[in-house]
Design a protein around this motif. Structure first.
Motif, PDB file in Angstrom:
ATOM      1  N   MET A 352      16.517  32.623  50.540  1.00 52.02           N
ATOM      2  CA  MET A 352      17.601  33.246  49.793  1.00 52.02           C
ATOM      3  C   MET A 352      18.844  32.360  49.811  1.00 52.02           C
ATOM      4  SD  MET A 352      19.407  36.993  50.421  1.00 52.02           S
ATOM      5  CE  MET A 352      17.859  37.859  50.183  1.00 52.02           C
ATOM      6  N   GLN A 354      22.537  31.212  50.009  1.00 49.40           N
ATOM      7  CA  GLN A 354      23.669  31.838  50.690  1.00 49.40           C
ATOM      8  C   GLN A 354      25.013  31.473  50.075  1.00 49.40           C
ATOM      9  OE1 GLN A 354      23.378  34.218  53.706  1.00 49.40           O
ATOM     10  NE2 GLN A 354      21.893  34.305  52.048  1.00 49.40           N
ATOM     11  N   ASP A 359      24.708  37.805  48.260  1.00 51.17           N
ATOM     12  CA  ASP A 359      23.492  37.469  48.997  1.00 51.17           C
ATOM     13  C   ASP A 359      23.753  37.401  50.499  1.00 51.17           C
ATOM     14  OD1 ASP A 359      21.986  37.364  46.721  1.00 51.17           O
ATOM     15  OD2 ASP A 359      22.166  35.194  46.456  1.00 51.17           O
ATOM     16  N   LYS A 362      23.844  41.045  51.702  1.00 46.74           N
ATOM     17  CA  LYS A 362      22.516  41.675  51.759  1.00 46.74           C
ATOM     18  C   LYS A 362      21.846  41.459  53.113  1.00 46.74           C
ATOM     19  CE  LYS A 362      21.498  41.378  46.795  1.00 46.74           C
ATOM     20  NZ  LYS A 362      20.681  40.701  45.752  1.00 46.74           N
TER      21      LYS A 362
END
Length: 475
Positions: A352, A354, A359, A362
């Motif tokens: 993911m 960053q 994000d 999350k």
């Protein structure tokens, strides 16, 4: 006093000679681009100056361990000095250097990716889970300790719950913002407080005429607890700590030249060892020996009470308060980067990005919810498991470093010997400790040895097989 001075000199000489030797074995290349130069993202991969990186690294790794751990380790007597010195030079600083430099060589990889690269996919995934647990435990442990000290220094309404909430809020901010916005700006100030505190306590040992015990290998623990393996787990951050392997990649992502690695990674571990020496010496001296230290712990409310008493006694009210603030700074500046490292580990695992704040949220929100829930558990219970997990993580990192060295025809003994030692420590401890299997020494000692031999044989089999295959990444 002679032992204390000799140990301090040994730490400096160890950095100058053995640190340079380790750097030469690794083969630091000043012309090789580093991750922050190749992949700058403005959040985690940000070029920072050498001095900032040194202070960030020191404050990241020097949590409660070199103070609380050194005080508890002082219960065994001057033999603790020997472990701090030898552990820092030949194990801890080597561990920190390779965790930082192998991260640089592998595009800023975190600990799990480093382990996966050099010990295989299964070990990488296992360490990812293991390291994540360790980081959350560190974050939680480094809330309770400083919060308790601040509660003692402030009005009654600023109690433990108040300061715990304040520290958690700071952790959230430091975890989410780019590394140069908070950590890169306030750490130099915190670093000044830390250094003044350590120098103040050290100076007071000499000026105040305190009698520091001379070296003896005798076990002076008031409860006759065995030196092996308990001392080597109790004093972790002041000698060797697996937590550092999760922190070095943070600074590796901000380092602009490989030649800076010895000062940043190896050197700051030596500095932490010096801090541990100061506090171990103070704990032994102020209370007149290990028996007096044990009694003081009971009367003053544990290690936090010892810190406050030593600081006030040796430096007066003003100086003592400043020293306590230095002790508060240490865990807070490790806890924030522990949660930051946890965010990055999860992000790497989930692949993911960053960069976007959403994000980062999350991952961070559920991470802090879990951290808060764990913080409600008894501190001493958490600390016991943290101590073992810490040294076990160091074991993984050292075996990964040894694998890298062997596969690239470099002198692997500088990593494989401390790796085998820490394997024996970790296995023997968990077999013997109350939070483990509670086995007597007649079983835990040979059991730990047998398990260590099996790990060494498995390592030899793995690296032999790997070397006959494809070349290693990061050479």
């Amino acid at each position: 006093m002679i032992t204390f001075i000799s140990c301090m000199v040994a730490l400096v000489v160890g950095y100058m000679i053995y640190g340079k030797f380790v750097e030469n074995v690794f083969g630091a290349d000043e012309n090789r681009p580093t991750p922050c130069q190749v992949n700058p993202d403005g959040v985690d991969f940000v070029p920072l100056s050498e001095k900032k990186n040194m202070l960030i690294q020191l404050l990241n790794i020097a949590g409660l361990g070199p103070i609380f751990g050194a005080i508890m380790g002082a219960l065994w007597g001057p033999v603790a000095f020997l472990w701090i010195v030898l552990g820092s030079i030949f194990a801890g600083a080597v561990h920190d250097y390779f965790s930082g430099m192998l991260s640089i060589r592998n595009n800023g990889a975190g600990l799990p990716k480093i382990v996966e690269t050099y010990l295989g996919t299964f070990m990488g995934k296992f360490v990812n889970f293991f390291a994540l647990i360790l980081l959350v435990l560190v974050g939680v442990v480094f809330v309770a300790g400083p919060a308790a000290l601040l509660a003692v220094l402030t009005p009654a309404w600023m109690d433990l719950a108040f300061w715990s909430a304040v520290i958690f809020i700071y952790y959230i901010i430091a975890t989410l913002l780019p590394i140069d916005k908070i950590i890169g700006r306030i750490y130099p100030v915190f670093g000044a407080i830390l250094l003044i505190m350590a120098l103040g306590i050290c100076g007071s040992l000499f000026i105040g005429g305190y009698s520091i015990p001379e070296l003896t290998l005798a076990n002076l623990h008031p409860k006759a607890l065995p030196i092996w393996p308990l001392l080597f787990v109790t004093i972790a951050c002041g000698a060797i700590s697996g937590f550092h392997a999760t922190q070095s990649p943070l600074v590796a992502r901000c380092t602009t030249n490989e030649r800076l690695g010895r000062r940043i990674f190896y050197g700051m571990m030596i500095a932490e060892g010096a801090i541990a020496m100061v506090w171990a010496a103070a704990a032994m001296s102020v209370f007149g020996g290990t028996a007096g230290l044990q009694d003081a712990m009971a009367k003053l409310g544990g290690t936090a009470g010892i810190v406050r008493h030593v600081s006030m006694t040796m430096m007066g009210a003003l100086g003592g308060t400043f020293a306590i603030l230095g002790v508060v700074v240490l865990p807070v500046t490790s806890g924030d980067t522990a949660f930051r490292s946890a965010r990055l580990l999860i992000a790497d695992f989930l692949k993911m990005n960053q960069g976007p704040m959403l994000d980062r949220l999350k991952i961070s929100i559920p991470l802090f919810v879990v951290g808060y829930l764990i913080s409600t558990v008894d501190f001493n219970f958490i600390w016991r498991y943290f101590a073992w997990a810490n040294q076990t993580t160091a074991m993984f990192m050292l075996w990964a470093a040894a694998s890298y060295l062997y596969q690239n025809n470099k002198l692997h003994w500088i990593a494989s010997i401390p790796a085998a030692f820490m394997t024996a420590v970790s296995f023997t401890y968990i077999l013997q400790a109350p939070e483990g299997f509670s086995l007597p020494t007649t079983i835990s000692y040979p059991g730990g040895l047998v398990l260590t031999v099996l790990v060494v044989l498995a390592f030899i089999r793995y690296i032999t097989k790997q070397k006959s295959g494809s070349p290693t990444i990061g050479a």
